[in-house]
Design a protein around this motif. Structure first.
Motif, PDB file in Angstrom:
ATOM      1  N   TRP A  22      36.487 -13.783   6.807  1.00 36.49           N
ATOM      2  CA  TRP A  22      35.398 -14.306   6.795  1.00 36.49           C
ATOM      3  C   TRP A  22      34.207 -13.262   7.136  1.00 36.49           C
ATOM      4  N   ILE A  23      34.288 -12.592   8.314  1.00 40.36           N
ATOM      5  CA  ILE A  23      33.520 -11.391   8.686  1.00 40.36           C
ATOM      6  C   ILE A  23      33.296 -10.501   7.875  1.00 40.36           C
ATOM      7  N   LYS A  24      34.563 -10.420   7.372  1.00 47.72           N
ATOM      8  CA  LYS A  24      34.252  -8.696   6.332  1.00 47.72           C
ATOM      9  C   LYS A  24      33.481  -9.320   5.070  1.00 47.72           C
ATOM     10  N   VAL A  25      33.660 -10.532   4.550  1.00 46.67           N
ATOM     11  CA  VAL A  25      33.203 -11.002   3.401  1.00 46.67           C
ATOM     12  C   VAL A  25      31.601 -11.045   3.490  1.00 46.67           C
ATOM     13  N   LYS A  26      31.217 -11.875   4.771  1.00 48.96           N
ATOM     14  CA  LYS A  26      29.850 -11.941   5.105  1.00 48.96           C
ATOM     15  C   LYS A  26      28.919 -10.724   5.290  1.00 48.96           C
ATOM     16  N   GLY A  27      29.757  -9.764   5.929  1.00 49.72           N
ATOM     17  CA  GLY A  27      29.308  -8.701   6.416  1.00 49.72           C
ATOM     18  C   GLY A  27      29.191  -7.354   5.120  1.00 49.72           C
ATOM     19  N   ASN A  28      29.750  -7.998   4.099  1.00 49.52           N
ATOM     20  CA  ASN A  28      29.911  -7.053   2.707  1.00 49.52           C
ATOM     21  C   ASN A  28      30.739  -5.743   3.033  1.00 49.52           C
ATOM     22  N   GLN A  29      31.635  -5.780   3.975  1.00 48.25           N
ATOM     23  CA  GLN A  29      32.543  -4.778   4.157  1.00 48.25           C
ATOM     24  C   GLN A  29      33.667  -4.702   3.270  1.00 48.25           C
ATOM     25  N   ALA A  30      33.728  -5.926   2.499  1.00 51.21           N
ATOM     26  CA  ALA A  30      35.126  -5.907   1.510  1.00 51.21           C
ATOM     27  C   ALA A  30      34.492  -5.547   0.275  1.00 51.21           C
ATOM     28  N   ALA A  31      33.034  -5.153  -0.033  1.00 52.00           N
ATOM     29  CA  ALA A  31      32.528  -4.827  -1.198  1.00 52.00           C
ATOM     30  C   ALA A  31      32.855  -3.667  -1.706  1.00 52.00           C
ATOM     31  N   PHE A  32      33.203  -3.356  -2.973  1.00 49.95           N
ATOM     32  CA  PHE A  32      33.386  -2.058  -3.624  1.00 49.95           C
ATOM     33  C   PHE A  32      32.275  -1.473  -4.147  1.00 49.95           C
ATOM     34  N   LEU A  33      31.951  -0.268  -3.813  1.00 49.91           N
ATOM     35  CA  LEU A  33      30.914   0.491  -4.470  1.00 49.91           C
ATOM     36  C   LEU A  33      31.313   1.666  -5.347  1.00 49.91           C
ATOM     37  N   PRO A  34      31.281   1.369  -6.600  1.00 46.29           N
ATOM     38  CA  PRO A  34      31.740   2.398  -7.576  1.00 46.29           C
ATOM     39  C   PRO A  34      31.060   3.813  -7.403  1.00 46.29           C
ATOM     40  N   ALA A  35      31.792   4.670  -7.191  1.00 47.03           N
ATOM     41  CA  ALA A  35      30.744   6.272  -7.134  1.00 47.03           C
ATOM     42  C   ALA A  35      31.789   7.246  -7.702  1.00 47.03           C
ATOM     43  N   VAL A  36      31.356   8.288  -7.660  1.00 44.83           N
ATOM     44  CA  VAL A  36      31.925   9.420  -8.444  1.00 44.83           C
ATOM     45  C   VAL A  36      33.193   9.783  -7.381  1.00 44.83           C
ATOM     46  N   SER A  37      34.250  10.089  -7.928  1.00 43.99           N
ATOM     47  CA  SER A  37      35.393  10.587  -7.335  1.00 43.99           C
ATOM     48  C   SER A  37      35.351  11.814  -6.808  1.00 43.99           C
ATOM     49  N   ARG A  38      35.938  12.259  -5.923  1.00 47.65           N
ATOM     50  CA  ARG A  38      36.093  13.710  -5.147  1.00 47.65           C
ATOM     51  C   ARG A  38      36.480  14.677  -6.208  1.00 47.65           C
ATOM     52  N   GLU A  39      37.675  14.480  -7.179  1.00 44.06           N
ATOM     53  CA  GLU A  39      37.898  15.151  -8.148  1.00 44.06           C
ATOM     54  C   GLU A  39      37.048  15.213  -9.268  1.00 44.06           C
ATOM     55  N   ALA A  40      36.187  14.356  -9.493  1.00 46.92           N
ATOM     56  CA  ALA A  40      35.169  14.588 -10.442  1.00 46.92           C
ATOM     57  C   ALA A  40      33.959  15.479  -9.698  1.00 46.92           C
ATOM     58  N   LEU A  41      33.717  15.373  -8.590  1.00 46.90           N
ATOM     59  CA  LEU A  41      32.747  16.070  -7.985  1.00 46.90           C
ATOM     60  C   LEU A  41      33.150  17.701  -7.796  1.00 46.90           C
ATOM     61  N   LYS A  42      34.392  17.736  -7.821  1.00 43.26           N
ATOM     62  CA  LYS A  42      34.836  19.262  -7.862  1.00 43.26           C
ATOM     63  C   LYS A  42      34.861  19.951  -9.184  1.00 43.26           C
ATOM     64  N   LYS A  43      35.049  19.139 -10.254  1.00 42.91           N
ATOM     65  CA  LYS A  43      35.072  19.627 -11.541  1.00 42.91           C
ATOM     66  C   LYS A  43      33.560  20.007 -11.948  1.00 42.91           C
ATOM     67  N   MET A  44      32.539  19.028 -11.419  1.00 46.79           N
ATOM     68  CA  MET A  44      31.325  19.323 -11.698  1.00 46.79           C
ATOM     69  C   MET A  44      30.764  20.546 -10.887  1.00 46.79           C
ATOM     70  N   SER A  45      31.378  20.606  -9.579  1.00 47.43           N
ATOM     71  CA  SER A  45      30.812  21.998  -9.205  1.00 47.43           C
ATOM     72  C   SER A  45      31.371  22.977  -9.573  1.00 47.43           C
ATOM     73  N   THR A  46      32.901  23.028  -9.883  1.00 46.06           N
ATOM     74  CA  THR A  46      33.293  24.262 -10.703  1.00 46.06           C
ATOM     75  C   THR A  46      32.461  24.526 -11.868  1.00 46.06           C
ATOM     76  N   ALA A  47      32.104  23.468 -12.496  1.00 50.25           N
ATOM     77  CA  ALA A  47      31.367  23.621 -13.948  1.00 50.25           C
ATOM     78  C   ALA A  47      30.213  24.438 -13.825  1.00 50.25           C
ATOM     79  N   VAL A  48      29.187  23.975 -12.802  1.00 54.74           N
ATOM     80  CA  VAL A  48      27.876  24.635 -12.059  1.00 54.74           C
ATOM     81  C   VAL A  48      28.108  25.982 -11.785  1.00 54.74           C
ATOM     82  N   ARG A  49      29.115  26.236 -11.122  1.00 56.07           N
ATOM     83  CA  ARG A  49      29.552  27.534 -10.540  1.00 56.07           C
ATOM     84  C   ARG A  49      29.967  28.657 -11.932  1.00 56.07           C
ATOM     85  N   SER A  50      30.549  28.055 -12.897  1.00 56.68           N
ATOM     86  CA  SER A  50      30.878  28.695 -14.049  1.00 56.68           C
ATOM     87  C   SER A  50      29.711  29.026 -14.913  1.00 56.68           C
ATOM     88  N   TRP A  51      28.757  28.273 -14.838  1.00 55.97           N
ATOM     89  CA  TRP A  51      27.560  28.604 -15.573  1.00 55.97           C
ATOM     90  C   TRP A  51      26.805  29.998 -14.980  1.00 55.97           C
TER      91      TRP A  51
END
Length: 141
Positions: A22-51
């Motif tokens: 109950w505390i987790k649900v009430k405190g929104n600690q069980a919520a899911f925050l969709p965000a970019v994955s680490r692998e995708a960040l690495k691919k984007m950084s590699t792309a920026v570097r390759s430019w």
């Protein structure tokens, strides 16, 4: 559920486990925050570097904007739809490469301080010239 009722066994859950859930649900600690994955960040950084933006001293600002804006807009629309602050490191990296480009393109004013001032002035004149300037402003120090 019917199997539990048929077996006649009571639920084996302690009050503490129920309270913790109950505390987790009430405190929104069980919520899911969709965000970019680490692998995708690495691919984007590699792309920026390759430019190799900082090496394109024969290109104009318009050429750079035409080259990177469609890609960056796509990243911002896809990965930044829910949690756009996770893209900040990649967008800051693009700003860093643009600063290096300014320093190499205009060698007479090639100091970091003057490059930052020039970039800040450009962002003030045309705040949407580069797509990522909507979320990440150029550093002014």
């Amino acid at each position: 559920m019917d199997q539990l009722k048929a077996s006649g066994k009571p639920f084996d859950i302690s009050k503490q486990e129920v309270w913790d859930a109950w505390i987790k649900v009430k405190g929104n600690q069980a919520a899911f925050l969709p965000a970019v994955s680490r692998e995708a960040l690495k691919k984007m950084s590699t792309a920026v570097r390759s430019w190799r933006l900082h090496r394109r001293i024969n290109s104009t600002e318009a050429d750079l904007a035409r080259m990177i804006n469609p890609i960056v807009r796509g990243w911002m629309a896809y990965y930044g739809a829910f949690y756009h602050t996770e893209l900040t490191p990649v967008l800051d990296r693009i700003n860093t490469y643009l600063l290096r480009w300014i320093m190499k393109k205009y060698r007479k004013s090639g100091t970091l301080r003057k490059a930052r001032q020039a970039m800040a002035q450009a962002a003030a004149r045309r705040p949407r010239y580069f797509a990522h300037w909507i979320w990440v402003k150029p550093a002014v120090k």
